[in-house]
Design a protein around this motif. Sequence first.
Motif, PDB file in Angstrom:
ATOM      1  N   GLU A 275      26.333  45.083  41.704  1.00 51.96           N
ATOM      2  CA  GLU A 275      27.572  44.346  41.456  1.00 51.96           C
ATOM      3  C   GLU A 275      27.965  44.470  39.994  1.00 51.96           C
ATOM      4  O   GLU A 275      27.123  44.681  39.123  1.00 51.96           O
ATOM      5  CB  GLU A 275      27.398  42.867  41.807  1.00 51.96           C
ATOM      6  N   ILE A 276      29.259  44.340  39.779  1.00 49.02           N
ATOM      7  CA  ILE A 276      29.778  44.353  38.406  1.00 49.02           C
ATOM      8  C   ILE A 276      30.763  43.210  38.244  1.00 49.02           C
ATOM      9  O   ILE A 276      31.400  42.772  39.217  1.00 49.02           O
ATOM     10  CB  ILE A 276      30.458  45.698  38.058  1.00 49.02           C
ATOM     11  N   LEU A 277      30.870  42.728  37.039  1.00 45.88           N
ATOM     12  CA  LEU A 277      31.815  41.657  36.738  1.00 45.88           C
ATOM     13  C   LEU A 277      33.239  42.200  36.815  1.00 45.88           C
ATOM     14  O   LEU A 277      33.478  43.401  36.630  1.00 45.88           O
ATOM     15  CB  LEU A 277      31.550  41.088  35.349  1.00 45.88           C
ATOM     16  N   SER A 278      34.180  41.321  37.045  1.00 46.56           N
ATOM     17  CA  SER A 278      35.574  41.741  37.209  1.00 46.56           C
ATOM     18  C   SER A 278      36.102  42.462  35.966  1.00 46.56           C
ATOM     19  O   SER A 278      36.849  43.431  36.086  1.00 46.56           O
ATOM     20  CB  SER A 278      36.462  40.550  37.554  1.00 46.56           C
ATOM     21  N   GLY A 279      35.695  42.013  34.788  1.00 46.84           N
ATOM     22  CA  GLY A 279      36.135  42.671  33.557  1.00 46.84           C
ATOM     23  C   GLY A 279      35.625  44.096  33.461  1.00 46.84           C
ATOM     24  O   GLY A 279      36.347  44.997  33.014  1.00 46.84           O
ATOM     25  N   GLU A 280      34.406  44.314  33.895  1.00 45.86           N
ATOM     26  CA  GLU A 280      33.830  45.660  33.889  1.00 45.86           C
ATOM     27  C   GLU A 280      34.545  46.535  34.921  1.00 45.86           C
ATOM     28  O   GLU A 280      34.830  47.708  34.664  1.00 45.86           O
ATOM     29  CB  GLU A 280      32.330  45.589  34.188  1.00 45.86           C
ATOM     30  N   LEU A 281      34.846  45.977  36.075  1.00 47.73           N
ATOM     31  CA  LEU A 281      35.595  46.713  37.095  1.00 47.73           C
ATOM     32  C   LEU A 281      36.949  47.136  36.534  1.00 47.73           C
ATOM     33  O   LEU A 281      37.356  48.296  36.678  1.00 47.73           O
ATOM     34  CB  LEU A 281      35.774  45.846  38.352  1.00 47.73           C
ATOM     35  N   ALA A 282      37.621  46.220  35.897  1.00 45.33           N
ATOM     36  CA  ALA A 282      38.923  46.519  35.297  1.00 45.33           C
ATOM     37  C   ALA A 282      38.797  47.636  34.266  1.00 45.33           C
ATOM     38  O   ALA A 282      39.576  48.595  34.255  1.00 45.33           O
ATOM     39  CB  ALA A 282      39.517  45.263  34.666  1.00 45.33           C
ATOM     40  N   ARG A 283      37.797  47.536  33.400  1.00 40.10           N
ATOM     41  CA  ARG A 283      37.597  48.546  32.353  1.00 40.10           C
ATOM     42  C   ARG A 283      37.317  49.919  32.959  1.00 40.10           C
ATOM     43  O   ARG A 283      37.905  50.924  32.548  1.00 40.10           O
ATOM     44  CB  ARG A 283      36.451  48.133  31.426  1.00 40.10           C
ATOM     45  N   LEU A 284      36.455  49.969  33.953  1.00 44.08           N
ATOM     46  CA  LEU A 284      36.096  51.248  34.582  1.00 44.08           C
ATOM     47  C   LEU A 284      37.291  51.903  35.280  1.00 44.08           C
ATOM     48  O   LEU A 284      37.345  53.123  35.399  1.00 44.08           O
ATOM     49  CB  LEU A 284      34.961  51.050  35.588  1.00 44.08           C
ATOM     50  N   CYS A 285      38.227  51.090  35.721  1.00 45.20           N
ATOM     51  CA  CYS A 285      39.386  51.608  36.457  1.00 45.20           C
ATOM     52  C   CYS A 285      40.617  51.784  35.572  1.00 45.20           C
ATOM     53  O   CYS A 285      41.648  52.275  36.037  1.00 45.20           O
ATOM     54  CB  CYS A 285      39.717  50.678  37.618  1.00 45.20           C
ATOM     55  N   GLY A 286      40.533  51.346  34.328  1.00 46.54           N
ATOM     56  CA  GLY A 286      41.665  51.494  33.421  1.00 46.54           C
ATOM     57  C   GLY A 286      42.816  50.550  33.725  1.00 46.54           C
ATOM     58  O   GLY A 286      43.982  50.894  33.513  1.00 46.54           O
TER      59      GLY A 286
ATOM     60  N   SER B 287      43.989  46.080  33.930  1.00 46.48           N
ATOM     61  CA  SER B 287      43.690  44.775  33.336  1.00 46.48           C
ATOM     62  C   SER B 287      42.926  43.903  34.338  1.00 46.48           C
ATOM     63  O   SER B 287      42.960  44.142  35.546  1.00 46.48           O
ATOM     64  CB  SER B 287      44.987  44.073  32.931  1.00 46.48           C
ATOM     65  N   ALA B 288      42.284  42.879  33.812  1.00 49.82           N
ATOM     66  CA  ALA B 288      41.607  41.907  34.680  1.00 49.82           C
ATOM     67  C   ALA B 288      42.634  41.205  35.565  1.00 49.82           C
ATOM     68  O   ALA B 288      42.347  40.867  36.714  1.00 49.82           O
ATOM     69  CB  ALA B 288      40.833  40.905  33.832  1.00 49.82           C
ATOM     70  N   ASP B 289      43.841  41.017  35.048  1.00 54.00           N
ATOM     71  CA  ASP B 289      44.913  40.420  35.855  1.00 54.00           C
ATOM     72  C   ASP B 289      45.243  41.296  37.057  1.00 54.00           C
ATOM     73  O   ASP B 289      45.528  40.788  38.141  1.00 54.00           O
ATOM     74  CB  ASP B 289      46.178  40.209  35.023  1.00 54.00           C
TER      75      ASP B 289
END
Length: 153
Positions: free
Chosen positions: A4-15, A17-19
């Motif tokens: 699992e990854i935190l939502s912020g990390e998911l956002a970063r990996l996908c380019g 925003s967390a929003d």
Amino acid sequence: MENEILSGELARLCGVSADTIRHYELVGVLAAARRDPNGYRRFPRQSVDRVLLIRRALAIGFSLDEIRRILLQRDQGTAPCRNVRALAAEKLEALQRRIEELSNLRQDLVLMIEEWDAKLATTIEGEPAHLLDERASSRHGGGTPLLFALKKR
């Protein structure tokens, strides 16, 4: 939790925003995150692939609602491929119509500028030529005033 990854990390990996991740979760294209006791949202690592797929589909013109329906079919074990292909064909037709509209608009603008250049050539410097007033009452192809056609785009 290793997968699992935190939502912020998911956002970063996908380019994104967390929003964006929160929005994808809200509209149902991304499965709801598991919440830690502290409220942090955790996603399975394969969510990266899902978000990237969503981004590709958006880039070629699919709406989030269309993507949600496609992914729902897929998640239920149904192959949505024929539906995806049909939707892509609709997108292509719409794009071709839009290109034609823009091409017509381009031609209208070319003619309008030529008309304005001719009018300005006979207008004394500093005097109003009323270019927009004249154009607002005239019609361009299809009966839509050119300035209205420009504004609605």
